[in-house]
Structures are given as C-alpha cells and as structure tokens.
Design an enzyme around this catalytic site. Structure first.
Site, PDB file in Angstrom:
ATOM      1  N   SER A 107      -2.878 -18.699  12.836  1.00 39.76           N
ATOM      2  CA  SER A 107      -3.412 -17.841  11.782  1.00 39.76           C
ATOM      3  C   SER A 107      -2.317 -17.597  10.756  1.00 39.76           C
ATOM      4  O   SER A 107      -1.123 -17.607  11.100  1.00 39.76           O
ATOM      5  CB  SER A 107      -3.832 -16.516  12.415  1.00 39.76           C
ATOM      6  OG  SER A 107      -3.784 -15.482  11.469  1.00 39.76           O
ATOM      7  N   SER A 108      -2.710 -17.337   9.517  1.00 41.19           N
ATOM      8  CA  SER A 108      -1.691 -17.087   8.489  1.00 41.19           C
ATOM      9  C   SER A 108      -1.037 -15.714   8.656  1.00 41.19           C
ATOM     10  O   SER A 108      -0.074 -15.412   7.963  1.00 41.19           O
ATOM     11  CB  SER A 108      -2.296 -17.224   7.092  1.00 41.19           C
ATOM     12  OG  SER A 108      -3.341 -16.298   6.936  1.00 41.19           O
ATOM     13  N   CYS A 109      -1.524 -14.885   9.591  1.00 42.53           N
ATOM     14  CA  CYS A 109      -0.875 -13.589   9.801  1.00 42.53           C
ATOM     15  C   CYS A 109       0.457 -13.724  10.533  1.00 42.53           C
ATOM     16  O   CYS A 109       1.159 -12.743  10.726  1.00 42.53           O
ATOM     17  CB  CYS A 109      -1.784 -12.607  10.508  1.00 42.53           C
ATOM     18  SG  CYS A 109      -1.974 -12.984  12.235  1.00 42.53           S
ATOM     19  N   TYR A 136      -0.750  -9.450  17.726  1.00 40.90           N
ATOM     20  CA  TYR A 136      -1.504 -10.701  17.612  1.00 40.90           C
ATOM     21  C   TYR A 136      -0.629 -11.795  16.990  1.00 40.90           C
ATOM     22  O   TYR A 136      -0.575 -12.935  17.473  1.00 40.90           O
ATOM     23  CB  TYR A 136      -2.754 -10.449  16.759  1.00 40.90           C
ATOM     24  CG  TYR A 136      -3.573 -11.672  16.454  1.00 40.90           C
ATOM     25  CD1 TYR A 136      -4.442 -12.184  17.403  1.00 40.90           C
ATOM     26  CD2 TYR A 136      -3.496 -12.305  15.210  1.00 40.90           C
ATOM     27  CE1 TYR A 136      -5.208 -13.311  17.129  1.00 40.90           C
ATOM     28  CE2 TYR A 136      -4.252 -13.412  14.927  1.00 40.90           C
ATOM     29  CZ  TYR A 136      -5.108 -13.922  15.885  1.00 40.90           C
ATOM     30  OH  TYR A 136      -5.863 -15.040  15.612  1.00 40.90           O
ATOM     31  N   LYS A 140       0.682 -15.485  18.413  1.00 38.82           N
ATOM     32  CA  LYS A 140       0.438 -16.765  17.733  1.00 38.82           C
ATOM     33  C   LYS A 140       1.755 -17.493  17.450  1.00 38.82           C
ATOM     34  O   LYS A 140       1.828 -18.723  17.535  1.00 38.82           O
ATOM     35  CB  LYS A 140      -0.342 -16.530  16.434  1.00 38.82           C
ATOM     36  CG  LYS A 140      -1.802 -16.180  16.682  1.00 38.82           C
ATOM     37  CD  LYS A 140      -2.531 -17.367  17.272  1.00 38.82           C
ATOM     38  CE  LYS A 140      -4.001 -17.111  17.517  1.00 38.82           C
ATOM     39  NZ  LYS A 140      -4.647 -18.249  18.211  1.00 38.82           N
ATOM     40  N   HIS A 179     -14.701  -9.422   7.903  1.00 39.50           N
ATOM     41  CA  HIS A 179     -13.887  -9.780   6.746  1.00 39.50           C
ATOM     42  C   HIS A 179     -14.754  -9.787   5.489  1.00 39.50           C
ATOM     43  O   HIS A 179     -15.964  -9.665   5.552  1.00 39.50           O
ATOM     44  CB  HIS A 179     -13.208 -11.127   6.976  1.00 39.50           C
ATOM     45  CG  HIS A 179     -12.098 -11.034   7.969  1.00 39.50           C
ATOM     46  ND1 HIS A 179     -10.900 -10.437   7.687  1.00 39.50           N
ATOM     47  CD2 HIS A 179     -12.029 -11.415   9.264  1.00 39.50           C
ATOM     48  CE1 HIS A 179     -10.121 -10.458   8.749  1.00 39.50           C
ATOM     49  NE2 HIS A 179     -10.783 -11.048   9.731  1.00 39.50           N
TER      50      HIS A 179
HETATM   51  P1  GDP Z   1      -7.374  -9.235   4.436  1.00 46.65           P
HETATM   52  O1  GDP Z   1      -7.178 -10.558   3.784  1.00 46.65           O
HETATM   53  O2  GDP Z   1      -6.643  -9.109   5.740  1.00 46.65           O
HETATM   54  O3  GDP Z   1      -7.086  -8.090   3.502  1.00 46.65           O
HETATM   55  O4  GDP Z   1      -8.903  -9.214   4.878  1.00 46.65           O
HETATM   56  P2  GDP Z   1     -10.302  -8.668   4.374  1.00 46.65           P
HETATM   57  O5  GDP Z   1     -11.222  -9.820   4.360  1.00 46.65           O
HETATM   58  O6  GDP Z   1     -10.695  -7.510   5.275  1.00 46.65           O
HETATM   59  O7  GDP Z   1     -10.134  -8.072   2.893  1.00 46.65           O
HETATM   60  C1  GDP Z   1      -9.841  -8.872   1.779  1.00 46.65           C
HETATM   61  C2  GDP Z   1      -9.981  -8.073   0.491  1.00 46.65           C
HETATM   62  O8  GDP Z   1     -11.368  -7.858   0.224  1.00 46.65           O
HETATM   63  C3  GDP Z   1      -9.332  -6.674   0.509  1.00 46.65           C
HETATM   64  O9  GDP Z   1      -8.725  -6.444  -0.750  1.00 46.65           O
HETATM   65  C4  GDP Z   1     -10.540  -5.756   0.691  1.00 46.65           C
HETATM   66  O10 GDP Z   1     -10.324  -4.459   0.151  1.00 46.65           O
HETATM   67  C5  GDP Z   1     -11.602  -6.495  -0.119  1.00 46.65           C
HETATM   68  N1  GDP Z   1     -12.977  -6.127   0.225  1.00 46.65           N
HETATM   69  C6  GDP Z   1     -13.934  -5.793  -0.666  1.00 46.65           C
HETATM   70  N2  GDP Z   1     -15.071  -5.445  -0.052  1.00 46.65           N
HETATM   71  C7  GDP Z   1     -14.851  -5.598   1.279  1.00 46.65           C
HETATM   72  C8  GDP Z   1     -15.672  -5.400   2.438  1.00 46.65           C
HETATM   73  O11 GDP Z   1     -16.819  -4.992   2.366  1.00 46.65           O
HETATM   74  N3  GDP Z   1     -15.105  -5.686   3.645  1.00 46.65           N
HETATM   75  C9  GDP Z   1     -13.823  -6.140   3.754  1.00 46.65           C
HETATM   76  N4  GDP Z   1     -13.329  -6.414   4.980  1.00 46.65           N
HETATM   77  N5  GDP Z   1     -13.014  -6.300   2.677  1.00 46.65           N
HETATM   78  C10 GDP Z   1     -13.527  -6.033   1.464  1.00 46.65           C
END
Ligand code: GDP
Length: 321
Positions: A107-109, A136, A140, A179
C-alpha cells in the site's frame, strides 16, 4: 506444457478478486484458491500443510487485514499482528516448499507522511509515518523486507508492488466508513434517486489524489510477476525492490466530485463541508519505475467510475441494511 499452479491469497478481496478474474482466463495457469474458513492464514501449521500438499508454483499475496482510519485507530493490534502473521506464514511457507515466485501486495501508506511528491520508491523509511495507520504500514514494510531478505539470503525471486488509492468492484461502499470514491458514488446515486437539491462532499475539495482502477492494479501485478528476472533485477535494488503502481496523474476532490456527478446523472448542487478533514494535501506516486518496466494504466477515471457505478447498481442489495 504443464500449467503453473498459482495460489492467490485473499481472492475474495477487491484486488485478489480482480487478479483471479484475469488469471482465470489463462490456459497456462491453474488457480488454487482457499477461503478464510478453508485456510486460516494466521495459523502457521495450517499454512505449512497447505503448501506441503499443493505444489504451488507462484503466489499472489493479496490477503490483508484492511480498514479505514477509524478501524485502524481503534484496533491497531489487529492491523499489525494479523498482517505480520499472514505475511510471515505465507512467505516463509512459500520459501520452505520451494515456491519459485511470489508477489507481495502492499500500500502507498508505507511512505512517510511528509514524503516528497510525486513519491519515489526511495522515499521508503526516510521519515515518520502517518500515525493513524502506522501499525498497518509497519506490517506492510515488514512484508517488503521479508521478500527482500529471502531474495538476499536464499536467492528467491519474491517481488512487491505498492498501489496508489484503488477503486472498483468489491470495494467497500459503506456510507460513512469507506474511501472517497465509493462514498461519493453511493451518495450521488442516492441524491439522484431522491432528487436531493444538494450533495455534501467532505473537506475543501482542494486535496489532490491519484486513483487506479483495480483491474489496472491486477494487470500491473501480473505484469510485474511475469517480468524476466534479469529485467526486474536491472530495474530494482536488492534492498529497494518494491515497485509503485499508479497512473502518475492526480486530480482534485472537486474534479472527482464533478466526474461522479456526471457518471451518476446528478444535476443538483455540490456542497463542500469544511468541518470534515481534508487529510494530506496531495498523494501521488512516482511511477517511472513501472513505466520503465513497460506497464501503463489503461482505464481512465471516467471509464472506471462508470463501470464501478454500474457494478454498484447491480450489487447494491449487499450494501443495504
Ligand atoms: P485518504 O487518501 O487517506 O485521505 O482517503 P479518503 O479516500 O478517505 O479521502 C480522500 C479525500 O476525499 C479527503 O480529502 C477527504 O476529505 C475527501 N472526501 C470527500 N468526501 C468524502 C467522503 O464522503 N468520504 C471520504 N472517505 N472522503 C471524502
């Protein structure tokens, strides 16, 4: 020619199932699959017995304990312990039973929170990790180092790929706990059906993210697994061997939301909720290593969102209730 017996660990997950869809069409490959009930990857003896009896030629290690930020924060032990156990059991048993090739999916994390963008493979272990998923990420990183150690000590050919943010069929479409892509597909879909005047998107809309369709991830994984050993060795280093997998292109969350609106046919307003966190401002992988190895993504974000939306509509019964 004898078929290669290929074990895909984690074949019910998003990535494992995509790999199985592609390998299942090949007549030079015989898939070997086990559900969690049939083979508990935390059980060292069971994993050993499986490898002792199945004459496996190749392993795709796509099994992992995964979850969002809340799960990672609440159950850190599960994330570090289960992932390290599964990796240790599978990689060690593969080596013990003379499995020639193994591909570990990460994972990229694994990269530091403040890594230089776009993130090169060499950013690994150059800084402090994001604390919410550190356990996590450490597991990895251990998986990559396990593969490299078996290569260095025993001349194995065990490789690792690190995907950017993935999406596609079998993703988690939970309303609050997923996500951004599955969350927005679901929210825009429901808003379209109910004719809602607006849809809320978290954060400011300005963070940038890179997204890769899981069918591309599967294709890249198979490509890396099947590269000639000389080519792979020329393009990697014994202690820096993992390969980033992504598109090399990112977009803002605002642009993503606009595309999701188009794909779902939503015509109302899009509202940004600044009280919700943005997370890191940008996360983009440097994919020049993968490009040099001859692999480029094929699924555009528009196509990938459209097909994932169709999959969601066909399968959404399972997300109700
Ligand atoms: P990240 O890449 O670990 O930050 O994973 P996320 O997929 O949870 O979030 C990606 C970006 O999308 C962040 O800036 C969130 O604030 C934005 N985002 C906008 N709407 C949503 C939503 O409904 N769910 C999630 N998870 N992220 C959201």
């Amino acid at each position: 020619m004898k078929k290669q017996r290929v074990y895909v660990a984690g074949h019910r997950g998003m990535v494992g199932s995509a790999i199985v869809r592609q390998l299942g069409q090949r007549d030079d490959i015989e898939l070997v699959l086990r559900t969690r009930d049939e083979l508990n990857l935390l059980d060292t003896q069971a994993v050993n017995a499986f490898f002792a009896s199945e004459a496996i030629d190749q392993v795709y290690l796509a099994a992992a304990k995964v979850g969002g930020i809340v799960a990672n924060n609440s159950y850190p032990t599960d994330f570090i312990y289960e992932n390290m156990m599964m990796e240790s059991n599978v990689i060690h048993a593969a080596h013990t039973h003379n499995v020639a090739k193994l591909l570990f999916l990460g994972s990229s994390c694994i990269y530091p929170k403040l890594a230089n963008q776009p993130i090169k493979e060499s950013e690994l272990l150059q800084g402090t990790l994001e604390p919410t998923n550190e356990p996590y990420a450490i597991a990895k990183i251990a998986g990559i180092k396990l593969c490299e150690s078996y290569n260095r000590q025993y001349g194995r050919d065990y490789r690792s790929v690190m995907p950017t943010n993935l999406y596609g069929p079998n993703d988690n479409f939970h309303p609050n706990n997923s996500h951004v892509i599955p969350a927005l597909l679901r929210r825009f879909h429901e808003a379209t059906i109910s004719n809602a005047p607006d849809v809320v998107v978290w954060g400011s809309g300005t963070p940038m993210r890179e997204f890769l369709h899981v069918d591309d991830m599967a294709a890249a994984s198979i490509h890396v697994m099947e590269l000639d050993k000389e080519v792979w060795e020329e393009n990697t280093e014994p202690m820096l061997s993992h390969i980033n997998v992504g598109t090399g292109v990112d977009c803002t969350i605002r642009e993503l939301a606009q595309t999701v609106a188009q794909v779902t046919g939503y015509r109302g307003r899009v509202v940004f909720d600044a009280t919700k966190p943005d997370g890191t401002p940008r996360k983009l992988l440097d994919v020049s290593r993968l490009h040099n190895l001859g692999w480029f993504h094929e699924v555009s974000l528009e196509q990938g969102l459209a097909s994932t939306y169709q999959w969601f509509q066909e399968n959404q019964q399972q997300f109700r209730g």
